[in-house]
Design a protein around this motif. Structure first.
Motif, PDB file in Angstrom:
ATOM      1  N   THR A 267     -26.372  -5.477  12.042  1.00  0.00           N
ATOM      2  CA  THR A 267     -26.532  -5.307  10.675  1.00  0.00           C
ATOM      3  C   THR A 267     -27.648  -6.139   9.995  1.00  0.00           C
ATOM      4  O   THR A 267     -28.173  -7.216  10.918  1.00  0.00           O
ATOM      5  N   TYR A 268     -28.093  -5.862   9.021  1.00  0.00           N
ATOM      6  CA  TYR A 268     -29.369  -6.401   8.438  1.00  0.00           C
ATOM      7  C   TYR A 268     -29.489  -6.586   7.133  1.00  0.00           C
ATOM      8  O   TYR A 268     -28.783  -6.263   6.332  1.00  0.00           O
ATOM      9  N   VAL A 269     -30.067  -7.711   6.787  1.00  0.00           N
ATOM     10  CA  VAL A 269     -30.385  -8.245   5.369  1.00  0.00           C
ATOM     11  C   VAL A 269     -31.767  -7.851   5.006  1.00  0.00           C
ATOM     12  O   VAL A 269     -32.851  -7.941   5.753  1.00  0.00           O
TER      13      VAL A 269
ATOM     14  N   ARG B 195     -36.888  -6.987   7.047  1.00  0.00           N
ATOM     15  CA  ARG B 195     -35.389  -6.786   7.565  1.00  0.00           C
ATOM     16  C   ARG B 195     -35.131  -7.547   8.642  1.00  0.00           C
ATOM     17  O   ARG B 195     -35.919  -8.280   9.499  1.00  0.00           O
TER      18      ARG B 195
ATOM     19  N   PHE C  22     -28.534  -9.855  10.070  1.00  0.00           N
ATOM     20  CA  PHE C  22     -27.349 -10.557   9.265  1.00  0.00           C
ATOM     21  C   PHE C  22     -27.066 -11.742  10.301  1.00  0.00           C
ATOM     22  O   PHE C  22     -26.533 -11.426  11.444  1.00  0.00           O
TER      23      PHE C  22
ATOM     24  N   GLU D 270     -19.667 -10.038   5.229  1.00  0.00           N
ATOM     25  CA  GLU D 270     -20.117  -9.358   6.332  1.00  0.00           C
ATOM     26  C   GLU D 270     -19.664  -7.818   6.602  1.00  0.00           C
ATOM     27  O   GLU D 270     -20.146  -6.995   6.917  1.00  0.00           O
TER      28      GLU D 270
ATOM     29  N   GLU E  35     -18.843  -6.157   3.930  1.00  0.00           N
ATOM     30  CA  GLU E  35     -19.565  -5.456   2.900  1.00  0.00           C
ATOM     31  C   GLU E  35     -20.879  -4.858   3.266  1.00  0.00           C
ATOM     32  O   GLU E  35     -21.254  -3.829   3.097  1.00  0.00           O
ATOM     33  N   VAL E  36     -21.329  -5.873   4.210  1.00  0.00           N
ATOM     34  CA  VAL E  36     -22.859  -5.328   4.669  1.00  0.00           C
ATOM     35  C   VAL E  36     -22.476  -4.166   5.661  1.00  0.00           C
ATOM     36  O   VAL E  36     -23.104  -3.222   5.686  1.00  0.00           O
ATOM     37  N   GLU E  37     -21.417  -4.058   6.330  1.00  0.00           N
ATOM     38  CA  GLU E  37     -21.039  -3.080   7.253  1.00  0.00           C
ATOM     39  C   GLU E  37     -20.738  -1.855   6.550  1.00  0.00           C
ATOM     40  O   GLU E  37     -21.078  -0.829   6.926  1.00  0.00           O
TER      41      GLU E  37
ATOM     42  N   GLU F 116     -26.897  -2.506   6.156  1.00  0.00           N
ATOM     43  CA  GLU F 116     -27.940  -3.073   5.613  1.00  0.00           C
ATOM     44  C   GLU F 116     -27.819  -3.353   4.234  1.00  0.00           C
ATOM     45  O   GLU F 116     -27.118  -2.437   3.445  1.00  0.00           O
ATOM     46  N   LEU F 117     -28.223  -4.608   3.721  1.00  0.00           N
ATOM     47  CA  LEU F 117     -27.882  -4.847   2.356  1.00  0.00           C
ATOM     48  C   LEU F 117     -28.882  -5.786   1.771  1.00  0.00           C
ATOM     49  O   LEU F 117     -29.353  -6.656   2.575  1.00  0.00           O
TER      50      LEU F 117
ATOM     51  N   ILE G 268     -26.358  -9.786  -1.437  1.00  0.00           N
ATOM     52  CA  ILE G 268     -25.578 -10.975  -0.751  1.00  0.00           C
ATOM     53  C   ILE G 268     -25.435 -12.149  -1.804  1.00  0.00           C
ATOM     54  O   ILE G 268     -24.273 -12.726  -1.704  1.00  0.00           O
TER      55      ILE G 268
END
Length: 167
Positions: free
Chosen positions: A48-50, A57, A60, A91, A93-95, A100-101, A106
Motif C-alpha cells: 500500500t502507498y501514501v 508515492r 505505507f 490501514e 481504509e488504505v487497502e 493508495e491514499l 490519512i
C-alpha cells in the motif's frame, strides 16, 4: 511442499482455518522419513502507498503512523491498544481505497479518530499538520498554531495584543 528434513514430497493430513480465517493451517507428513510438521498459508497482500502533496508515492508504514499517534498521545490517558486499533482502521481504509491514499486524507482520518478518543491528543496531532483546515473551527493563531488560536479567543484584549493578535 517438501520435507524440511529429507527434501521428499509430503502429503497433507489435515487442513483447517486459522487466525480467524486469515490463514489455512495444514498438518503434513513425509512418507519417506515419517516426520510431521505444520505449515500456515496466508494471502500475500499487495503493498500500500501514501501519496504525498508533491505527488511522490511512499510505501505505507504502519510503524511510522503508530509513532506519530503515540507521540500525539504522549502523557495523555490513551491506551496503546486504542492507538493500535486506529492504525489498523486507517490501514484497512488504505487497502479499501485500492492500496493508495493521499497523505491529507490519512491526516483527516487520524484527526477524526483522535477527536473521539482524546481532545488533547487531537490538538497535539493537529498542531503537527501544516494545513490550517485541520484546526478546530477553522481558526488558527498568527503562527498557524491551533493551540494559540484557542487560547487567543479566551484572552482579554490586552493579552491578545501582547501576543500579536490585536482584535
Amino acid at each position: 511442499m517438501v520435507c524440511p528434513a529429507c527434501q521428499s514430497p509430503t502429503r497433507v493430513l489435515e487442513s483447517r482455518s486459522a487466525d480467524a480465517g486469515g490463514a489455512v493451517r495444514r498438518r503434513r507428513e513425509c512418507p519417506s522419513c515419517g516426520r510431521r510438521f505444520t505449515t500456515y498459508e496466508r494471502p500475500e497482500l499487495e503493498p500500500t502507498y501514501v501519496v504525498k502533496r508533491d505527488g511522490e508515492r511512499q510505501r505505507f508504514d504502519r510503524t511510522k503512523l503508530r509513532a506519530a499517534l503515540l507521540n500525539a498521545a504522549h502523557k495523555r490517558p490513551v491506551e496503546p491498544a486504542a492507538i493500535e486499533a486506529i492504525v489498523g482502521r486507517i490501514e484497512a481504509e488504505v487497502e479499501r481505497a485500492g492500496g493508495e491514499l493521499a497523505a491529507e486524507r490519512i491526516g483527516e482520518l487520524c484527526l477524526s479518530e483522535l477527536h473521539e478518543l482524546d481532545p488533547g491528543a487531537y490538538l497535539q496531532f493537529a498542531g503537527t499538520l501544516d494545513q490550517p483546515e485541520f484546526a478546530i473551527s477553522g481558526q488558527t493563531g498568527p503562527s498557524g498554531s491551533v493551540r494559540l488560536a484557542r487560547e487567543d479567543s479566551q484572552l482579554p484584549p490586552q493579552a491578545a495584543r501582547r501576543r500579536g493578535t490585536d482584535e
